[in-house]
Every structure is written in structure tokens, then in C-alpha cells.
Design an enzyme around this catalytic site. Sequence first.
Site, PDB file in Angstrom:
ATOM      1  N   GLU A  15     -33.857  13.350  44.160  1.00  8.93           N
ATOM      2  CA  GLU A  15     -32.512  13.124  43.633  1.00  8.93           C
ATOM      3  C   GLU A  15     -32.544  13.110  42.103  1.00  8.93           C
ATOM      4  OE1 GLU A  15     -29.117   9.597  44.258  1.00  8.93           O
ATOM      5  OE2 GLU A  15     -31.187   9.310  44.921  1.00  8.93           O
TER       6      GLU A  15
ATOM      7  N   LYS B 216     -23.350  13.861  46.910  1.00  5.19           N
ATOM      8  CA  LYS B 216     -23.674  12.557  47.497  1.00  5.19           C
ATOM      9  C   LYS B 216     -22.379  11.863  47.900  1.00  5.19           C
ATOM     10  CE  LYS B 216     -26.628   8.499  46.749  1.00  5.19           C
ATOM     11  NZ  LYS B 216     -27.638   7.891  45.850  1.00  5.19           N
TER      12      LYS B 216
ATOM     13  N   CYS C 172     -30.206  10.575  49.383  1.00 11.98           N
ATOM     14  CA  CYS C 172     -30.704   9.194  49.378  1.00 11.98           C
ATOM     15  C   CYS C 172     -29.899   8.228  50.235  1.00 11.98           C
ATOM     16  CB  CYS C 172     -30.807   8.690  47.942  1.00 11.98           C
ATOM     17  SG  CYS C 172     -31.882   7.230  47.792  1.00 11.98           S
TER      18      CYS C 172
END
Length: 643
Positions: free
Chosen positions: A46, A115, A170
Amino acid sequence: MKDGFIRVAAATPEIKVADPVHNGDRVWEMIQEGEKRGAKIMVFPELCLTGYTCGDLFLQDILVKKAKEELKKLVEKTEGLDMLVFVGLPWERGGKLYNVAAAIWNGELLGLVTKTNLPNYSEFYELRHFNPGPAAPEEEEWNESYVPFGSNILFRCVSIPGLVIAGEICEDVWVMNPPSISHAMAGATVIVNCSASDETTGKHAYRTNLISGQSARLVCGYIYANAGEGESTQDLVFGAHNIIAENGTILASSKRFESGIICADLDLERLRSERRRMTTFRPAENTEDYDFVEFELDTENLKLERFIDPAPFVPSDESAREARCEEILTIQAMGLKKRLAHTGCTHAVVGISGGLDSTLALLVTARAFDMLKIPRENILSVTMPCFGTTDRTYNNACTLTKKLGAELKEVVIKDAVALHFRDLGHSMDNHDVTYENSQARERTQVLMDLANQNGGLVIGTGDMSELALGWATYNGDHMSMYGVNASVPKTLVRHLVRYYADTCGDEELKKVLYDVLDTPVSPELLPPTEGQISQKTEDLVGPYELHDFFMYYILRYGYRPAKIYRLAKIAFEGEYDDATIYKWLNTFYRRFFAQQFKRSCLPDGPKVGSVAVSPRGDLRMPSDAARRIWMEELETVRPEGLE
């Protein structure tokens, strides 16, 4: 790669915080290394072009623009590269900042995965800098064109069947409803995760279980690339804990606190087979909120970087194997316990030969009787010597029965079988299949009649490997009132007996069990040679470790003969040559199809593992199925020079 395999990689470069130029160079170096190793999909952490720990520097215009410039350089450098790469960076759109993973392929930017879940608790404060991305993709300008921008993007490889890739970042996988769930329902078979998960005590174990569990839940491959060396340690430490998982199995995991690359070979055919088998794995009915981006990858016949277990039914780890053995013995005993309690039987009859299978059946019966608090003397253990019985197996049968506290009964069946031969007009010197099977059927008749006399159940001893091969006398050892070993493969029978021996606490019992383990597998239906067993099963039908391997991949995953042959050559390299493996694989298919009629009328018996051959459960196969297409494919991989 052929046979549904594809090599994937998770990589963690040694970065410098807020230095996109340095980081872009390190990413490119790793991409080149991944190409040398044959990786077709490569995932980076990330925000790795800037570093995850930039803090308020993310609000600096120059950092965001420089990261975008480095992305352009990477995209250009990948022209002609046969690899799909995912790399994390910050992205400005409409005056807002987003945390994205850029999908790069062959000089093109295919899409920007955003994300969705931004943590803003404990050590995380991503909402200070970033905004959640849209689920349904929107258009984002790139090089005078547009690419999809959002979470719901599926990258579909048109050259490799079943390869559909989606991404999450994540925290997305740590939440209650990860985006990967809808991705898998929409058709994704591989999930990539660009992550920056810091290290705290015990977190690596949770992370491993999380990724393993998610890959199992979604029946997918999962590539998790984590931040590591070079991130700021002002408040956090990142361990470069990279994980590649497949349907609940960890294929590769990096050593923490060391940056680098891990590779593994995902088996797409295995994933497709599992999804096809699971009727509860239901695709989404509507995928209108998804964008499908197509790309191509070449398929190469590389040497697999994947461990192929030669004993798929038996855990290689000793503690796991012991736990498995205890569990299986309990399942077997619980199944028999229920049958005894339901029928009101307080007696059981077991034909004991001194071989592995009957030994296991007697051990399981004793355990079931203990559970019901029925005296073991109510177990009638019957030894039935005939033409092929040796002193070794006879003595072991007697000793085992006495040590377990069961009642021993000896019924010599030589005269009965000889009389039967006279009635049939069959010569005692003709040692054909009639000679052998008459003995097996006489033994079953004795057991059934003794069960009637004692008001008990005949406990079946035959195992799953014998049933798969049809290595059983129809209406002989094939028949019982409850078959406790019916779903236990031969390779596992051996470990179950050994486990019992090692944990019984009785040295004399342990000694006899170990001698049973050392005795060649044999039906003992032909006369001994100088007092020794003359008829060895594995000389006739082949090594059980090979047959169990074949059975696992045929029944569990429905693999093609050519693929099973390839995997067997890898698994048994140095132990069996190609011609031997091919010979017995040919035998397995031939017998498996020809002998289904024996499996179609099996007695009840408990399922203990992921593979079983019961006609009421796992294997509903017609007895008259043709084997032609399987044998024809097998012919295409016949070793040169083999007749």
C-alpha cells in the site's frame, strides 16, 4: 503455466519515506526480478511509491504529483512485459486524495483500485488525508484516455481460463464485510491486497489466519503484500509480512522484518473445481456495478514452485498428524456407537486376520464399546485360518484380541471351503479367482451367522483404497453390517494403527501392533511359500501410496489424467520412475471404472475426511460409466518406449 497453474508474487521493496523516485526504482528492480522468476501477477504494498508513513506530507502537492510521475515511468517500462502488476500510491481526484492500487500491464494502466475502508482508530488516522473510494467504478483521465477508478474492477485474463483478478487494500480485508466477498461473487478467483499492516505482538498470527480464512471462505487465491523496510519507525514498525494463500492453504509466507519477494504457483483449476462442487458458492446475479477489464498473459511450462504432497491424506507435521489420528478414531467410534445404540446391540463380530484393516476395525470397535460402557468381552473376534494363513498373522490376531480384552473364536474354514470346491467340481490345485473368493465368502458367511447367534453386528474391515480399486470380494469381505473403515485410505490406516500403538501405554500391545505394521499387505488367499506370505497385494494392484494419491486428486478435485500424472511425477520424484507411475495410474482408472458396481451397494460407514466413495454421499457414479475419454488422455502422456 500449463494445467491451470499460474505463478504469482508478493514483493516488499526497501523504500525511503517521501522519495517516490527512489521507491519507483526499487519497484522496477523487483518487477524485473519477478519476471526472471516467472511471475505473472506481482503485488506491491500500500502506498509504496511514497511510503505509507508520510503523515501530513500527503498534503504536499509535490509528493502526490511525483508519485504519479513515477507511476507513468513504471507503466512505460512495462511495455512488452508479460505480467500484471499492482502498486500502491496516493491519487488526487476532484480536489480529494485517495489511496489506490494501480494495475499495470504491458505499458498500460488498466485501472485504479480504490481503498474502501479507511481506519481512523488506534495508530491509524487515514481519514485525516484520504477519502473512501467509490464502489462502482468511475472514469478517470489517464494519458488522453480514461481508466476505471473504484473498488469494483475485475481484471479478466482472456488467455487463461478462470483467471479473474480483483483488488482490495489493507483494512478492506479486516472489516466485517470485505469488498473481496462481492468481488468473488462477481467472478474473481484471485484477490490481491496492497497492504501496510504494522507489527504488534501476536498480530502476525492473526493476519495469517485472516488471509488464510478469507481465501478459504471465498475459494480463491489471495496475494497479500505488506509494507516493510524503509517505512518510518517513529511510532510503528512494519514487518514485510507477505502471504500467498489458496483456498485456506498458505502456499508461501515471508520471513518477517526482511524485505524481498515470495512466489507461489496458484492452481486455478483447483479453485474452479472447488467452486463447481460447492452448490452453496453462488455467483452474483447482477454485476452491473462492476467494470471488466481484459488483458492477456502467455502460458509457460515452468517447473512448479509448489510442494506436491505425496501423502495428501496424511499431515506431514507430527503434532497435526497425531491430532488427525485421534479425531478420525473418534469419528469412527462415534459412528459405530450410534449404530450399536440405535439397534440395541451389545455385541459385535469382527473378522480378525492379523492384517492392518481388521486390526484398525477391532481397535475402533473396542473404543466404541468403551464409550457405551459395554464390556469388551462382548466383542467376538473371529480368526478363520485357511489355505493362505501364516503363523505370523494368526499369532498377531490372537495376541491382539487377548490384549484388547475381546473374546477370541477360531473357526478353521479349510474343510468347508474344500467341500464347497467338491460341490462346484473345482480342483484344489486350481488357484484361480474362484479359489480365492470362495474363502472370502466363506469367512463372511461365518461372521454373519455368528452375529445372528450372538445378536450382534458384523463390523466391516475394508478400507477406502480397496473400495476405489474394487480390491474386495463381492459379497465377501465387501459386505458387513457397518463398515468403520469405509472412508479411510490405506495410507492413513497405517498411521492410525501406529498412533494407537504409540499412545496405548501397553508395551506388549504396542509390540504386536508394530509387527502388524511390518507385515506385508495381503489377503492371504494363496498357500504360503516356506511359511511366508506369498501373495502381496501391492505387487498385484500397485503401491497404495500411489493409488491414494491418484484417488485424492481424481475424487477431490476432478483433475484430468495428464495433470495427475504430472503431479505424481513431482511428488514421487526419486521414488518411482515415470513408467511405474504411468502403469499404476492406468491400472487405477481401469479398475476404478470397472468396479463401481461394488461401491454402489456398500454398507453404511462414517465419512472421516474430504473424500469418500459412499453411494449415498460423495460418489454418486453410474456403475456402467465408460472410461474412454480418461484413457485416451492418459495415452497422450505415455512415456516414450513404454509398450
